[in-house]
Design a protein around this motif. Structure first.
Motif, PDB file in Angstrom:
ATOM      1  N   ALA A  78     -22.137  23.727 -12.054  1.00 41.76           N
ATOM      2  CA  ALA A  78     -22.428  24.864 -12.930  1.00 41.76           C
ATOM      3  C   ALA A  78     -21.262  25.135 -13.859  1.00 41.76           C
ATOM      4  O   ALA A  78     -20.148  24.643 -13.660  1.00 41.76           O
ATOM      5  CB  ALA A  78     -22.740  26.107 -12.099  1.00 41.76           C
ATOM      6  N   CYS A  79     -21.541  25.933 -14.877  1.00 37.80           N
ATOM      7  CA  CYS A  79     -20.466  26.419 -15.736  1.00 37.80           C
ATOM      8  C   CYS A  79     -20.744  27.868 -16.124  1.00 37.80           C
ATOM      9  O   CYS A  79     -21.886  28.332 -16.076  1.00 37.80           O
ATOM     10  CB  CYS A  79     -20.307  25.552 -16.987  1.00 37.80           C
ATOM     11  SG  CYS A  79     -21.581  25.791 -18.240  1.00 37.80           S
ATOM     12  N   VAL A  80     -19.693  28.563 -16.485  1.00 38.23           N
ATOM     13  CA  VAL A  80     -19.802  29.914 -17.038  1.00 38.23           C
ATOM     14  C   VAL A  80     -19.099  29.890 -18.391  1.00 38.23           C
ATOM     15  O   VAL A  80     -17.895  29.640 -18.471  1.00 38.23           O
ATOM     16  CB  VAL A  80     -19.164  30.965 -16.107  1.00 38.23           C
ATOM     17  CG1 VAL A  80     -19.271  32.352 -16.732  1.00 38.23           C
ATOM     18  CG2 VAL A  80     -19.838  30.952 -14.738  1.00 38.23           C
ATOM     19  N   THR A  81     -19.859  30.132 -19.445  1.00 39.41           N
ATOM     20  CA  THR A  81     -19.324  30.024 -20.804  1.00 39.41           C
ATOM     21  C   THR A  81     -18.566  31.275 -21.225  1.00 39.41           C
ATOM     22  O   THR A  81     -17.608  31.204 -21.986  1.00 39.41           O
ATOM     23  CB  THR A  81     -20.465  29.796 -21.812  1.00 39.41           C
ATOM     24  OG1 THR A  81     -21.311  30.963 -21.835  1.00 39.41           O
ATOM     25  CG2 THR A  81     -21.305  28.583 -21.446  1.00 39.41           C
ATOM     26  N   SER A  82     -19.007  32.441 -20.744  1.00 38.66           N
ATOM     27  CA  SER A  82     -18.436  33.720 -21.172  1.00 38.66           C
ATOM     28  C   SER A  82     -18.936  34.812 -20.238  1.00 38.66           C
ATOM     29  O   SER A  82     -19.962  34.653 -19.576  1.00 38.66           O
ATOM     30  CB  SER A  82     -18.865  34.028 -22.615  1.00 38.66           C
ATOM     31  OG  SER A  82     -20.266  33.877 -22.762  1.00 38.66           O
TER      32      SER A  82
ATOM     33  N   LEU B 270     -17.417  23.618 -10.621  1.00 39.29           N
ATOM     34  CA  LEU B 270     -17.652  24.851 -11.381  1.00 39.29           C
ATOM     35  C   LEU B 270     -16.688  24.885 -12.559  1.00 39.29           C
ATOM     36  O   LEU B 270     -15.467  24.818 -12.371  1.00 39.29           O
ATOM     37  CB  LEU B 270     -17.445  26.079 -10.488  1.00 39.29           C
ATOM     38  CG  LEU B 270     -17.620  27.427 -11.191  1.00 39.29           C
ATOM     39  CD1 LEU B 270     -19.061  27.630 -11.654  1.00 39.29           C
ATOM     40  CD2 LEU B 270     -17.212  28.579 -10.262  1.00 39.29           C
ATOM     41  N   PHE B 271     -17.246  24.982 -13.756  1.00 34.27           N
ATOM     42  CA  PHE B 271     -16.442  24.923 -14.981  1.00 34.27           C
ATOM     43  C   PHE B 271     -16.507  26.252 -15.713  1.00 34.27           C
ATOM     44  O   PHE B 271     -17.530  26.938 -15.683  1.00 34.27           O
ATOM     45  CB  PHE B 271     -16.927  23.768 -15.865  1.00 34.27           C
ATOM     46  CG  PHE B 271     -16.837  22.438 -15.172  1.00 34.27           C
ATOM     47  CD1 PHE B 271     -15.650  21.720 -15.183  1.00 34.27           C
ATOM     48  CD2 PHE B 271     -17.912  21.941 -14.453  1.00 34.27           C
ATOM     49  CE1 PHE B 271     -15.544  20.507 -14.507  1.00 34.27           C
ATOM     50  CE2 PHE B 271     -17.830  20.734 -13.770  1.00 34.27           C
ATOM     51  CZ  PHE B 271     -16.635  20.013 -13.801  1.00 34.27           C
ATOM     52  N   LYS B 272     -15.396  26.602 -16.358  1.00 34.77           N
ATOM     53  CA  LYS B 272     -15.327  27.908 -17.024  1.00 34.77           C
ATOM     54  C   LYS B 272     -14.440  27.787 -18.261  1.00 34.77           C
ATOM     55  O   LYS B 272     -13.632  26.856 -18.380  1.00 34.77           O
ATOM     56  CB  LYS B 272     -14.745  28.950 -16.080  1.00 34.77           C
ATOM     57  CG  LYS B 272     -13.303  28.621 -15.649  1.00 34.77           C
ATOM     58  CD  LYS B 272     -12.653  29.778 -14.938  1.00 34.77           C
ATOM     59  CE  LYS B 272     -11.150  29.553 -14.781  1.00 34.77           C
ATOM     60  NZ  LYS B 272     -10.429  30.763 -14.412  1.00 34.77           N
ATOM     61  N   THR B 273     -14.617  28.707 -19.173  1.00 38.82           N
ATOM     62  CA  THR B 273     -13.732  28.763 -20.332  1.00 38.82           C
ATOM     63  C   THR B 273     -12.468  29.538 -19.961  1.00 38.82           C
ATOM     64  O   THR B 273     -12.426  30.247 -18.954  1.00 38.82           O
ATOM     65  CB  THR B 273     -14.436  29.423 -21.524  1.00 38.82           C
ATOM     66  OG1 THR B 273     -14.977  30.688 -21.119  1.00 38.82           O
ATOM     67  CG2 THR B 273     -15.557  28.541 -22.046  1.00 38.82           C
ATOM     68  N   ASN B 274     -11.454  29.411 -20.779  1.00 40.97           N
ATOM     69  CA  ASN B 274     -10.133  29.958 -20.492  1.00 40.97           C
ATOM     70  C   ASN B 274     -10.178  31.484 -20.363  1.00 40.97           C
ATOM     71  O   ASN B 274     -10.793  32.166 -21.168  1.00 40.97           O
ATOM     72  CB  ASN B 274      -9.174  29.563 -21.624  1.00 40.97           C
ATOM     73  CG  ASN B 274      -7.726  29.737 -21.209  1.00 40.97           C
ATOM     74  OD1 ASN B 274      -7.395  29.621 -20.040  1.00 40.97           O
ATOM     75  ND2 ASN B 274      -6.869  30.045 -22.167  1.00 40.97           N
TER      76      ASN B 274
END
Length: 449
Positions: free
Chosen positions: A183-187, A219-223
């Motif tokens: 999964a990822c969370v962009t914002s 799990l990927f996310k933006t800074n």
């Protein structure tokens, strides 16, 4: 009720972008599909052309007989449907199996390897890029999307049975029904305050979603997001776009990953936010095992999503762009992309606010974001599922905008305003029915040459 025992699927709110993707999926796997929506749109026209029966009056008598058999009928309802809806109440009172869209998506994806894309902005573009990468790379995938992907002219990619891509929608906490493997969370910006109440509640819900991914390397996310995971970005993070340049309207960049550098990737979607979206999709695909060369090839061939910085006209001296942006952060992203690409052109921005509650909650943010544009036209607020809120109007928002070149225009007068503008770049912005006006606006802009 197991999906294999369902013969008929009836949708209440079938014209919604997420609902229609499910309708297409069920039709594709051989179920009988029909539904109701409040008004005809381009999307309902497309579904009808694909053989799906749709009516536009809330009337139980219009529901075809097969869908009144509760033993083998699944009813899917969107949260946007009002509580006094006659058809919905009929199905509830007669004890049919009635599920929200998110619950159905959770059931479909549970037995698959599930990629889930969460975030208050960027979900549709990121999940569409990811679905395209996986499909082009030969993965047995079905991607359920919240927008029409230009490459496929559909909000459904593929027909795979073992891998799924789903937008993890935070509205109504829908994403908690999913079972993500990667999964990822962009914002995690404040939004849907009518549901959550405050920013802390939204962040808590995102953390609950993030906890569903056991392996934090998946799990990927933006800074800067306050969750544990692998950081992805432009010039930052374990997966990072570096050496970014623009060549003939394309972004060209190198993707630095923990295992390799993928050189000279070409990507056609404007805006730094879209570079981040591409990197998130790249990180998830690479982690799944897709080869770097296959990812680069797919990124170059990705044509974009309808109503996401969607070029309607792109000629020397005349450009018309349409975008779904309905939050200040998204409008900022549109402004950044427009000014990066067309720094010396005169720009007209036309914005239709979406929801009275969102306009109220983010009025100062909207005013600040819109004030950046040289010329601004506001339409009346699109209410969607809401009743008016006293004092919350487009005129009230207009008064907050610090810009002399601003005006409030009715939909009836908008085409005349566009016809008379001397702007060389026209941008329509908003998540309401402004999207239905795009063909007419395009025609007027096109006649200006």
């Amino acid at each position: 009720m197991e999906l294999k025992n369902i013969h008929n699927v009836y949708f209440i709110g079938i014209g919604g972008i997420g609902m229609s993707a499910l309708a297409r999926y069920f039709k594709f796997i051989g179920k009988n599909v029909a539904g109701y929506d409040k008004t005809p749109t381009h999307l309902t026209d497309e579904l009808k052309a694909e053989g799906i029966n749709i009516h536009f009056e809330d009337n139980v008598a219009l529901i075809a007989l097969p869908y009144l058999n509760k033993e083998n009928t699944l009813v899917v309802v969107t949260p946007a449907v009002p509580k006094d809806h006659l058809e919905w109440n009929y199905f509830l009172q007669n004890e049919f199996v009635v599920k929200k869209r998110a619950e159905v998506l959770g059931i479909i994806t549970k037995g698959t390897f599930c990629f889930a894309v969460a975030g208050t902005h960027g979900k549709t573009t990121t999940s569409s890029i990811l679905g395209h990468i996986l499909y082009e790379s030969g993965v047995d995938v079905t991607a359920f999307l919240g927008g029409i992907v230009e490459n496929y002219d559909s909000n459904l990619i593929g027909s795979g049975k073992t891998v799924t891509v789903a937008e993890a929608d935070e509205f109504d906490r829908s994403f908690l029904h999913l079972h993500p493997d990667i999964a990822c969370v962009t914002s995690m910006d404040a939004d849907h305050l009518d549901i959550y109440g405050d920013t802390a509640s939204i962040e808590a819900s995102f953390r609950e979603f993030a906890d569903k991914v056991e392996d934090k390397n998946h799990l990927f996310k933006t800074n800067g997001l306050p969750i544990e995971g692998v950081t992805v970005g432009v010039g930052t993070g374990a997966f990072s776009a570096v050496n970014v340049r623009i060549e003939n309207g394309w972004y060209v960049f190198d993707a630095q990953t923990p295992s390799e550098v993928i050189k000279d990737i070409r990507f056609g979607l404007p805006g730094r936010h879209n570079l981040t979206n591409a990197m998130l999709a790249l990180a998830m695909a690479k982690t799944y095992g897709v080869a770097g060369g296959d990812i680069a090839k797919a990124l170059e061939s990705f044509k974009g999503v309808r109503r996401r910085f969607s070029y309607q006209i792109k000629k020397p001296g005349l450009v018309y762009i349409d975008d779904y942006a309905h939050h200040p952060t998204e409008i900022d992203a549109v402004y950044q992309a427009v000014t990066e690409l067309y720094p010396n052109e005169k720009v007209l921005a036309i914005f239709q606010p979406h929801l009275f509650s969102r306009t109220r909650d983010f009025a100062d943010g909207f005013a600040k974001s819109l004030s950046q544009f040289e010329n601004i036209v506001l339409l009346d607020i699109y209410p969607a599922r809401e009743l008016p809120i006293e004092g919350v109007t487009s005129q009230w928002l207009l008064d907050k905008i610090e810009n002399d070149n601003k005006r409030l225009v009715s939909k009836a007068d908008l085409l005349q305003v566009v016809k008379l503008t001397d702007a060389t770049v026209v941008v329509t912005i908003g998540a309401g029915d402004i999207g239905e006006m795009v063909p007419d606006i395009k025609k007027v802009v096109d006649e200006k040459v």
